[in-house]
Write an enzyme that holds these catalytic residues in place. Structure first.
Site, mmCIF file in Angstrom:
data_model
loop_
_atom_site.group_PDB
_atom_site.id
_atom_site.type_symbol
_atom_site.label_atom_id
_atom_site.label_comp_id
_atom_site.label_asym_id
_atom_site.label_seq_id
_atom_site.Cartn_x
_atom_site.Cartn_y
_atom_site.Cartn_z
ATOM 1 N N ARG A 222 0.839 -1.184 0.000
ATOM 2 C CA ARG A 222 0.071 -0.053 0.091
ATOM 3 C C ARG A 222 0.838 1.366 -0.155
ATOM 4 O O ARG A 222 0.429 2.316 -0.870
ATOM 5 C CB ARG A 222 -1.006 0.000 1.116
ATOM 6 N N HIS B 241 0.476 4.181 -2.657
ATOM 7 C CA HIS B 241 0.471 5.648 -2.416
ATOM 8 C C HIS B 241 1.446 6.609 -2.786
ATOM 9 O O HIS B 241 1.387 7.757 -3.038
ATOM 10 C CB HIS B 241 0.162 5.770 -0.917
ATOM 11 N N GLU C 88 2.711 13.964 2.538
ATOM 12 C CA GLU C 88 1.647 13.130 2.201
ATOM 13 C C GLU C 88 1.338 12.280 3.354
ATOM 14 O O GLU C 88 0.037 11.627 3.236
ATOM 15 C CB GLU C 88 2.257 12.150 1.091
ATOM 16 N N ASN D 223 -3.195 8.648 4.820
ATOM 17 C CA ASN D 223 -2.067 8.456 5.715
ATOM 18 C C ASN D 223 -2.414 7.637 6.968
ATOM 19 O O ASN D 223 -1.834 6.747 7.575
ATOM 20 C CB ASN D 223 -1.531 9.589 6.179
ATOM 21 N N THR E 7 -3.826 4.917 7.422
ATOM 22 C CA THR E 7 -3.868 3.584 7.298
ATOM 23 C C THR E 7 -2.414 3.070 6.886
ATOM 24 O O THR E 7 -2.354 2.012 6.638
ATOM 25 C CB THR E 7 -4.815 3.055 6.207
ATOM 26 N N PRO F 89 -8.889 8.356 -5.079
ATOM 27 C CA PRO F 89 -10.384 8.228 -5.065
ATOM 28 C C PRO F 89 -10.833 7.631 -3.655
ATOM 29 O O PRO F 89 -9.966 6.598 -3.222
ATOM 30 C CB PRO F 89 -10.301 6.919 -6.103
ATOM 31 N N HIS G 136 -5.766 -5.980 -2.874
ATOM 32 C CA HIS G 136 -6.821 -6.239 -1.772
ATOM 33 C C HIS G 136 -7.154 -7.649 -1.383
ATOM 34 O O HIS G 136 -7.924 -7.761 -0.426
ATOM 35 C CB HIS G 136 -8.113 -5.496 -2.179
ATOM 36 N N THR G 137 -6.496 -8.446 -1.905
ATOM 37 C CA THR G 137 -6.275 -9.893 -1.664
ATOM 38 C C THR G 137 -5.581 -9.992 -0.046
ATOM 39 O O THR G 137 -5.652 -11.071 0.423
ATOM 40 C CB THR G 137 -5.754 -10.846 -2.424
ATOM 41 N N ASP H 91 -10.081 -9.210 2.115
ATOM 42 C CA ASP H 91 -10.365 -10.588 1.341
ATOM 43 C C ASP H 91 -10.861 -11.585 2.413
ATOM 44 O O ASP H 91 -10.155 -12.056 3.447
ATOM 45 C CB ASP H 91 -9.210 -10.962 0.770
ATOM 46 N N THR I 208 -9.081 -15.432 2.038
ATOM 47 C CA THR I 208 -7.567 -15.878 2.300
ATOM 48 C C THR I 208 -6.697 -14.443 2.676
ATOM 49 O O THR I 208 -6.050 -14.055 1.847
ATOM 50 C CB THR I 208 -7.027 -16.571 1.241
ATOM 51 N N ALA J 255 -2.966 -14.083 2.334
ATOM 52 C CA ALA J 255 -2.273 -14.944 1.191
ATOM 53 C C ALA J 255 -2.547 -14.287 -0.107
ATOM 54 O O ALA J 255 -3.605 -13.715 -0.389
ATOM 55 C CB ALA J 255 -2.806 -16.525 0.866
ATOM 56 N N ASP K 21 -3.310 -14.055 -3.641
ATOM 57 C CA ASP K 21 -3.932 -15.298 -4.478
ATOM 58 C C ASP K 21 -5.336 -14.472 -5.082
ATOM 59 O O ASP K 21 -5.555 -13.242 -4.951
ATOM 60 C CB ASP K 21 -4.484 -16.395 -3.691
HETATM 61 C C1 HEM Z 1 -7.977 2.435 -7.075
HETATM 62 C C2 HEM Z 1 -8.637 2.417 -6.116
HETATM 63 C C3 HEM Z 1 -8.278 1.871 -4.712
HETATM 64 C C4 HEM Z 1 -9.050 2.289 -3.515
HETATM 65 C C5 HEM Z 1 -10.177 3.047 -3.447
HETATM 66 C C6 HEM Z 1 -8.459 1.822 -2.472
HETATM 67 C C7 HEM Z 1 -8.868 1.871 -1.097
HETATM 68 C C8 HEM Z 1 -8.438 1.491 -0.009
HETATM 69 C C9 HEM Z 1 -9.114 1.719 1.312
HETATM 70 C C10 HEM Z 1 -9.975 2.436 1.822
HETATM 71 C C11 HEM Z 1 -8.212 0.679 2.097
HETATM 72 C C12 HEM Z 1 -8.482 0.534 3.808
HETATM 73 C C13 HEM Z 1 -7.800 1.478 4.251
HETATM 74 C C14 HEM Z 1 -8.337 1.752 5.608
HETATM 75 O O1 HEM Z 1 -9.563 2.448 5.861
HETATM 76 O O2 HEM Z 1 -7.813 1.102 6.671
HETATM 77 C C15 HEM Z 1 -7.137 -0.092 1.157
HETATM 78 C C16 HEM Z 1 -6.318 -0.990 1.827
HETATM 79 C C17 HEM Z 1 -5.354 -1.331 0.934
HETATM 80 N N1 HEM Z 1 -4.845 -1.149 -0.356
HETATM 81 FE FE1 HEM Z 1 -6.020 -0.045 -1.298
HETATM 82 N N2 HEM Z 1 -7.498 1.182 -2.771
HETATM 83 C C18 HEM Z 1 -7.052 1.000 -4.191
HETATM 84 C C19 HEM Z 1 -6.252 0.713 -4.730
HETATM 85 C C20 HEM Z 1 -5.281 -0.075 -4.321
HETATM 86 C C21 HEM Z 1 -3.958 -0.528 -4.995
HETATM 87 C C22 HEM Z 1 -3.849 -0.035 -6.761
HETATM 88 C C23 HEM Z 1 -2.976 -1.227 -4.209
HETATM 89 C C24 HEM Z 1 -1.691 -1.824 -4.682
HETATM 90 C C25 HEM Z 1 -1.379 -2.229 -6.011
HETATM 91 C C26 HEM Z 1 -3.951 -1.214 -2.924
HETATM 92 C C27 HEM Z 1 -3.237 -1.614 -1.914
HETATM 93 C C28 HEM Z 1 -4.084 -1.814 -0.597
HETATM 94 C C29 HEM Z 1 -3.427 -2.779 0.440
HETATM 95 C C30 HEM Z 1 -2.415 -3.828 0.333
HETATM 96 C C31 HEM Z 1 -4.562 -2.502 1.434
HETATM 97 C C32 HEM Z 1 -4.184 -2.904 2.956
HETATM 98 C C33 HEM Z 1 -3.331 -2.218 3.759
HETATM 99 C C34 HEM Z 1 -3.237 -2.737 5.278
HETATM 100 O O3 HEM Z 1 -3.642 -3.727 5.605
HETATM 101 O O4 HEM Z 1 -2.157 -2.121 5.769
HETATM 102 N N3 HEM Z 1 -4.763 -0.378 -3.046
HETATM 103 N N4 HEM Z 1 -7.285 0.396 0.240
HETATM 104 C C1 NAG Z 2 -2.821 11.912 9.245
HETATM 105 O O1 NAG Z 2 -3.581 13.050 8.917
HETATM 106 C C2 NAG Z 2 -4.289 13.614 9.724
HETATM 107 C C3 NAG Z 2 -4.733 15.122 9.430
HETATM 108 O O2 NAG Z 2 -5.397 14.812 7.981
HETATM 109 C C4 NAG Z 2 -3.360 14.116 11.166
HETATM 110 O O3 NAG Z 2 -4.448 14.513 12.113
HETATM 111 C C5 NAG Z 2 -2.568 12.826 11.516
HETATM 112 O O4 NAG Z 2 -1.841 13.262 12.547
HETATM 113 C C6 NAG Z 2 -1.959 11.800 10.489
HETATM 114 N N1 NAG Z 2 -1.324 10.806 10.956
HETATM 115 C C7 NAG Z 2 -0.203 10.499 10.991
HETATM 116 C C8 NAG Z 2 0.255 9.175 11.561
HETATM 117 O O5 NAG Z 2 0.701 11.276 10.319
#
Ligand code: HEM
Ligand code: NAG
Ligand code: NAG
Ligand code: NAG
Ligand code: NAG
Ligand code: NAG
Length: 339
Positions: free
Chosen positions: A75, A79, A99, A105, A107, A177, A207-208, A253, A256, A259, A261
């Site tokens: 992730r 980003h 950023e 951030n 997450t 987005p 998102h697997t 996911d 799994t 993993a 997959d």
């Molecule tokens: C394009 C549309 C995408 C959207 C709207 C999106 C949105 C999100 C959101 C909302 C989360 C959960 C964050 C949270 O609330 O804790 C997430 C997690 C994650 N995203 Fe995406 N994502 C997108 C694309 C991608 C892409 C392209 C990748 C990598 C190639 C990716 C990799 C991940 C991973 C690995 C997680 C899990 C992070 C963790 O467990 O620490 N995402 N994503």
């Molecule tokens: C993430 O951003 C918010 C403001 O958008 C801030 O309050 C928070 O401290 C930031 N978290 C980290 C880990 O930098």
């Protein structure tokens, strides 16, 4: 006569192909997008020959201890790749936002940032100083994370430079987005960085792995369950997210979660996609076909994922003498310096 010609042709074609195969590089052309100017697959061959081995062996151990590091690093790379210049790592300074302060951030896992710092130190020791850029460390770390939890092995071109300014990128990050996006919004967002519908479907397959906080999807549970969501899945989600705005996380996911997959696509077919931005990939005709294909053909998903990752890892990269190689991935070498 016709048959004889065609069999001669067949022999010709077959021998040409085997000749081509002999001469082809390890990965067959077509599996990889074109390499951006200034990047190359052997970039550190002379200056830091062990770079890839060091990253791989460090992560092998680290991910064995904490499987969540893999989604964290993947992730982080995503980003960063609205420009792939490690600016996602820049810590907040007194005068500017970074950023890490932009909405996504919250997450970013601290363990992923720590792993990058540890890799920085290991690589500097092995290669007498900061030779490998932080942007390349992120790229390699994401690549290896995918592989180490069961995903495809692929090569990535290297030679990225670290960005020394962040102002321009903040505008791009603002265009990230939200998880409530429909396919039109998702396609528009990724088109801005040169990615298409196939890239979107393949890359969403990341998102697997990993988790999401309830607030990223609880609009699908409250006040009432999203009609496109499987009822049993909704009941399951309510165990983690019993009310709106709860500060809990749940696996993205459901099948799994740890993993790499193609089960994420099976989730979507079963109406068990977690985020709106996941489930719409199956409900929208522009992306449904590819979701269905990946759900039944994991090798095809792996090929397309590797292709799109390499493509994403080259978005608006800086190379040559642009930017810098940061000695500390969290701070610019000289405040206000560089390009
Ligand atoms: C394009 C549309 C995408 C959207 C709207 C999106 C949105 C999100 C959101 C909302 C989360 C959960 C964050 C949270 O609330 O804790 C997430 C997690 C994650 N995203 Fe995406 N994502 C997108 C694309 C991608 C892409 C392209 C990748 C990598 C190639 C990716 C990799 C991940 C991973 C690995 C997680 C899990 C992070 C963790 O467990 O620490 N995402 N994503
Ligand atoms: C993430 O951003 C918010 C403001 O958008 C801030 O309050 C928070 O401290 C930031 N978290 C980290 C880990 O930098
Ligand atoms: C998709 O989302 C955009 C922005 O949120 C919205 O303006 C548009 O009406 C939506 N399109 C459809 C077909 O729902
Ligand atoms: C958080 O989710 C777990 C299951 O993932 C659940 O056991 C726990 O009760 C939840 N906590 C809250 C406060 O909802
Ligand atoms: C949840 O949080 C949002 C914004 O943070 C707020 O507008 C809303 O009222 C909250 N909802 C509940 C049920 O607490
Ligand atoms: C790198 O910079 C961060 C942020 O200023 C700091 O917390 C950290 O200690 C620095 N790391 C090293 C190895 O100097």
């Amino acid at each position: 006569m016709a048959r004889k010609m065609s069999s001669t042709l067949q022999v010709l074609v077959v021998s040409c192909c085997s000749l081509l195969l002999l001469c082809a590089p390890a990965a067959s052309a077509g599996d990889y997008p074109p390499t951006a100017k200034g990047l190359s697959y052997g970039f550190y061959q002379r200056s830091c020959p062990k770079a890839e081995t060091i990253v791989r062996s460090f992560l092998k151990k680290a991910i064995r201890n904490d499987v969540g590091l893999a989604p964290g690093l993947i992730r982080l790379h995503f980003h960063d790749c609205f420009g792939c210049d490690a600016s996602v790592l820049l810590a907040r300074t007194a005068t500017e936002a970074s950023e890490l302060d932009a909405p996504p951030n919250e997450t970013i896992r601290p363990s992923a940032l720590m792993a990058v710092a540890q890799l920085r130190a290991l690589l500097d020791d092995a290669c007498s100083g900061a030779v490998v850029s932080c942007a390349d460390i992120l790229t390699l770390a994401a690549r290896d994370s995918v592989r180490l939890v069961g995903g495809p092995e692929y090569r990535v071109p290297l030679g990225r430079r670290d960005g020394a300014t962040i102002a321009a990128r903040e505008r791009v990050v603002a265009a990230f987005p939200p998880p409530s996006s429909n396919v039109t919004a998702l396609l528009a967002a990724v088109a801005k960085i040169g990615l298409d519908a196939a890239d979107l479907v393949a890359l969403s397959g990341a998102h697997t792995l990993g988790v999401s906080r309830c607030i990223s999807f609880d609009d699908r549970l409250f006040p009432q369950v999203d009609a496109t969501m499987d009822a049993r899945f909704a009941a399951h989600l309510r165990l983690s997210c019993p009310a709106k705005n709860t500060t809990n996380t749940t696996a993205i996911d459901v099948r799994t979660p740890n993993a790499f997959d193609n089960k994420y696509y099976v989730d979507l077919l079963s109406r068990q996609g977690l985020l709106t931005s996941d489930q719409v990939l199956f409900s929208d005709g522009r992306t449904r076909g590819l979701v269905g294909r990946f759900a039944v053909d994991q090798p095809e998903f792996f090929r397309r994922f590797a292709f799109s990752m390499v493509k994403m890892s080259q978005i608006q990269v800086m190379t040559g003498v642009q930017g810098e190689i940061r000695t500390n991935c969290s701070v610019r070498n000289a405040a206000g310096g560089g390009t």
